[in-house]
Design a protein around this motif. Sequence first.
Motif, PDB file in Angstrom:
ATOM      1  N   ALA A  63     110.762  35.346  28.586  1.00  0.00           N
ATOM      2  CA  ALA A  63     109.340  35.016  28.470  1.00  0.00           C
ATOM      3  C   ALA A  63     109.167  33.514  28.541  1.00  0.00           C
ATOM      4  N   VAL A  64     107.950  33.108  28.898  1.00  0.00           N
ATOM      5  CA  VAL A  64     107.573  31.695  28.934  1.00  0.00           C
ATOM      6  C   VAL A  64     106.388  31.510  27.999  1.00  0.00           C
ATOM      7  N   ARG A  65     106.591  30.685  26.967  1.00  0.00           N
ATOM      8  CA  ARG A  65     105.519  30.408  26.022  1.00  0.00           C
ATOM      9  C   ARG A  65     104.803  29.131  26.448  1.00  0.00           C
ATOM     10  N   VAL A  66     103.464  29.163  26.370  1.00  0.00           N
ATOM     11  CA  VAL A  66     102.641  28.102  26.958  1.00  0.00           C
ATOM     12  C   VAL A  66     101.758  27.480  25.886  1.00  0.00           C
ATOM     13  N   LYS A  67     101.654  26.174  25.920  1.00  0.00           N
ATOM     14  CA  LYS A  67     100.687  25.426  25.131  1.00  0.00           C
ATOM     15  C   LYS A  67      99.908  24.517  26.070  1.00  0.00           C
ATOM     16  N   ALA A  85     110.642  24.645  36.658  1.00  0.00           N
ATOM     17  CA  ALA A  85     109.477  25.503  36.443  1.00  0.00           C
ATOM     18  C   ALA A  85     108.310  24.921  37.216  1.00  0.00           C
ATOM     19  N   GLU A  86     107.354  25.763  37.498  1.00  0.00           N
ATOM     20  CA  GLU A  86     106.161  25.345  38.248  1.00  0.00           C
ATOM     21  C   GLU A  86     104.913  25.734  37.482  1.00  0.00           C
ATOM     22  N   LEU A  87     103.942  24.829  37.492  1.00  0.00           N
ATOM     23  CA  LEU A  87     102.619  25.125  36.969  1.00  0.00           C
ATOM     24  C   LEU A  87     101.775  25.651  38.142  1.00  0.00           C
ATOM     25  N   VAL A  88     101.290  26.859  38.009  1.00  0.00           N
ATOM     26  CA  VAL A  88     100.511  27.505  39.076  1.00  0.00           C
ATOM     27  C   VAL A  88      99.067  27.602  38.594  1.00  0.00           C
ATOM     28  N   PHE A  89      98.109  27.055  39.359  1.00  0.00           N
ATOM     29  CA  PHE A  89      96.719  27.025  38.898  1.00  0.00           C
ATOM     30  C   PHE A  89      95.771  27.118  40.089  1.00  0.00           C
ATOM     31  N   ARG A  90      94.522  27.484  39.773  1.00  0.00           N
ATOM     32  CA  ARG A  90      93.445  27.480  40.758  1.00  0.00           C
ATOM     33  C   ARG A  90      92.125  27.333  40.020  1.00  0.00           C
ATOM     34  N   ASP A 129     105.526  29.509  36.013  1.00  0.00           N
ATOM     35  CA  ASP A 129     106.522  30.377  36.673  1.00  0.00           C
ATOM     36  C   ASP A 129     107.871  29.663  36.617  1.00  0.00           C
ATOM     37  N   ALA A 130     108.883  30.352  36.043  1.00  0.00           N
ATOM     38  CA  ALA A 130     110.236  29.792  35.960  1.00  0.00           C
ATOM     39  C   ALA A 130     111.226  30.864  36.375  1.00  0.00           C
ATOM     40  N   ASN A 131     111.875  30.656  37.500  1.00  0.00           N
ATOM     41  CA  ASN A 131     112.863  31.628  38.026  1.00  0.00           C
ATOM     42  C   ASN A 131     112.277  33.024  38.145  1.00  0.00           C
ATOM     43  N   GLY A 132     111.042  33.100  38.559  1.00  0.00           N
ATOM     44  CA  GLY A 132     110.406  34.405  38.737  1.00  0.00           C
ATOM     45  C   GLY A 132     109.824  35.000  37.476  1.00  0.00           C
ATOM     46  N   VAL A 133     110.031  34.364  36.327  1.00  0.00           N
ATOM     47  CA  VAL A 133     109.461  34.848  35.068  1.00  0.00           C
ATOM     48  C   VAL A 133     108.137  34.126  34.848  1.00  0.00           C
ATOM     49  N   ARG A 134     107.055  34.900  34.759  1.00  0.00           N
ATOM     50  CA  ARG A 134     105.722  34.330  34.634  1.00  0.00           C
ATOM     51  C   ARG A 134     105.220  34.442  33.211  1.00  0.00           C
ATOM     52  N   SER A 135     104.487  33.429  32.818  1.00  0.00           N
ATOM     53  CA  SER A 135     103.805  33.497  31.527  1.00  0.00           C
ATOM     54  C   SER A 135     102.503  34.270  31.687  1.00  0.00           C
ATOM     55  N   LEU A 136     101.808  34.449  30.590  1.00  0.00           N
ATOM     56  CA  LEU A 136     100.456  34.987  30.672  1.00  0.00           C
ATOM     57  C   LEU A 136      99.554  33.983  31.382  1.00  0.00           C
ATOM     58  N   THR A 137      98.432  34.445  31.860  1.00  0.00           N
ATOM     59  CA  THR A 137      97.467  33.574  32.541  1.00  0.00           C
ATOM     60  C   THR A 137      96.435  33.099  31.529  1.00  0.00           C
ATOM     61  N   PHE A 138      96.188  31.791  31.523  1.00  0.00           N
ATOM     62  CA  PHE A 138      95.258  31.195  30.569  1.00  0.00           C
ATOM     63  C   PHE A 138      94.119  30.527  31.328  1.00  0.00           C
ATOM     64  N   GLY A 141     105.532  24.241  28.669  1.00  0.00           N
ATOM     65  CA  GLY A 141     106.120  25.564  28.769  1.00  0.00           C
ATOM     66  C   GLY A 141     107.497  25.600  28.133  1.00  0.00           C
ATOM     67  N   THR A 142     107.742  26.601  27.282  1.00  0.00           N
ATOM     68  CA  THR A 142     109.036  26.774  26.617  1.00  0.00           C
ATOM     69  C   THR A 142     109.624  28.111  27.027  1.00  0.00           C
ATOM     70  N   LEU A 143     110.895  28.110  27.445  1.00  0.00           N
ATOM     71  CA  LEU A 143     111.555  29.336  27.901  1.00  0.00           C
ATOM     72  C   LEU A 143     112.160  30.063  26.717  1.00  0.00           C
ATOM     73  N   SER A 144     112.060  31.389  26.734  1.00  0.00           N
ATOM     74  CA  SER A 144     112.612  32.224  25.664  1.00  0.00           C
ATOM     75  C   SER A 144     113.446  33.332  26.283  1.00  0.00           C
ATOM     76  N   GLY A 145     114.718  33.404  25.904  1.00  0.00           N
ATOM     77  CA  GLY A 145     115.585  34.478  26.367  1.00  0.00           C
ATOM     78  C   GLY A 145     116.278  34.219  27.682  1.00  0.00           C
ATOM     79  N   PHE A 146     116.070  33.059  28.289  1.00  0.00           N
ATOM     80  CA  PHE A 146     116.737  32.745  29.556  1.00  0.00           C
ATOM     81  C   PHE A 146     116.668  31.242  29.793  1.00  0.00           C
ATOM     82  N   LEU A 147     117.413  30.776  30.786  1.00  0.00           N
ATOM     83  CA  LEU A 147     117.431  29.382  31.172  1.00  0.00           C
ATOM     84  C   LEU A 147     116.974  29.243  32.612  1.00  0.00           C
ATOM     85  N   ALA A 148     116.452  28.079  32.936  1.00  0.00           N
ATOM     86  CA  ALA A 148     116.011  27.826  34.304  1.00  0.00           C
ATOM     87  C   ALA A 148     116.166  26.344  34.607  1.00  0.00           C
TER      88      ALA A 148
END
Length: 589
Positions: free
Chosen positions: A194-198, A224-229, A266-275, A214-221
Amino acid sequence: MTPANQLLDSLSALRQQWRQRVILEAAVWIAGSIIGAVILTLLITTAAGITPSTALVARVIGYTLIVAAIGWSLAYPLMRRTSNERFALYVEERAPELRQALLSAVHELNAPEAERASPSLTARLVDRTVAALRPIQKERRIERPRMTRALQTLGAVALVAVLGYSFGPESVRRSAKLLFAPWGEAEAATPVMAVRVKPGNIALPRGAAVDIHGTLSGFLADGAELVFRTDTASEWTRLPMGRDSAAGGFTARLYDMTRATEYYIDANGVRSLTFKITVTDMPAMRKLAVDLHYPAYTGLDVEHIDEGGDVAAVVGTVVTVHATITKPVQSGSLRFDDGTTVPLLVDKDGRLRGAFNVKRTGYYRVDLVAPDGSTVPGSVQYSVDALEDHAPRVTIQEPGRDTKVNTIDEQTIALSASDDYGVSNMELRYRVNGGAEQRVAVTDSTVHSQKEMRAAHTLFLEEMKLKVGDLIAYYGVAKDGAGHEGKSDVYFLEVRPFSKNYRQAEQGGGGGGGGGDSPDALAVRQREIVAGTFNWLRDSVKTNERQRKEDMATLNIAEGRLREDVAALVQKMQARGVTKLDTTFRAII
């Protein structure tokens, strides 16, 4: 009710008290096994990480420990069948005042009537036994002490468990949940990728900037990319994020937010929730500029950073902040991570202006007060990196080692020093035979600070009226404009005789042994201890308490051994009659 039935009822009551005591003691063992299972789970997950396999291993071991405690302390004692005779023996052993009456009464009741001595005698025996058992049963005399200890121990174990869970580290609570809530909270505790976001969902003033972490949980990468629109765009924009060395994870900053925006990481294909970032019409900071006024002793000119806010400067630097805002405000303030604030005043151009002194490393943000009095917290944190002004580095260039001299030599000592912001002066300091310290300025007071400085001084030993065996300890000192003082290593000048015949005469007189306990070797060891003590005093400010104590203990041991060796050498030389041959030696001792 017959006396025989009364006796059996008393035995039954005593058995019930025994069961209660067993249950209480079993509760202590079970509670202890639960705490032990949590500790084992913590050790396993700390060593191997929290994964489904380690969680399974921890649960198997923990549950096995708890089940073993239940079986050994509770199930096995309660399931054992004990005869009345055996239980009577148990009671007799713990109530010696019965004087074997209970055993005799139970034996008589279990014996066939034909084998009994007489019914009347048996009845009197049972009556006396029942009368003796009543106070023991009523006062719980047999089981009370162990029940009291069990209750006290159980209370202590429960208190430790509650305090550890409530106030202990988060890892303890996580281990407990992992062990005892395998299908509930423990699944959340077991990290999935998971990716935790602040800051998550946030409302920003129009034109403001925002930091996304962004903080990674359960994996390493590796990245990471910030994806926005924005709400008017159909395509997503991908922005590479930088490493956040302070907080860990990744960070990126979005500037000039004028429209509502959706984003995720998005980090190594693992996406956070959308805010979502919503935009309000509150005032915001558009640009931040800073002026760095370095301390005068550094000789540095004022540095202007037009767009930024992050500060890296030597302690003592005055930072003037100029904030350009999107709308008029009543005032503003700089809020630092330690809770302190610095007020910002509105100048004639409508900008906010304030200043602070660099004292410590930390962070700050710019808070605004809108015309209606409402506070608009800053959404961007700027870093303050307080650079320590180290003391100058000083070395003895010449001779740069311990040296043997004679009483009429002219010894030149060359020093060099360097500093980040400039050396203001240098001194040569020396002592003769541990006497008063002499200080000699080796630089001209009219010379301006230099980042590198060299100087030399000549000691005219003939003027010092030295004698053979005298010792001069010397070192260099340099100061910078802030008054920080740096010291070189300490070196020694040892006054030697003019001729080698001195050593031969010394040996012919029977003084000193060879090797490690010779006078020369002892003098070398003493110089090493002096140098070590000098270094301890010089470096102790930058050394932790434990290391300081260890170094001081080492010096004390070395000095103690040297004292013992010198005493042994003196005793040996006295035994050889050196005091009769050399009156000087007799004066020394």
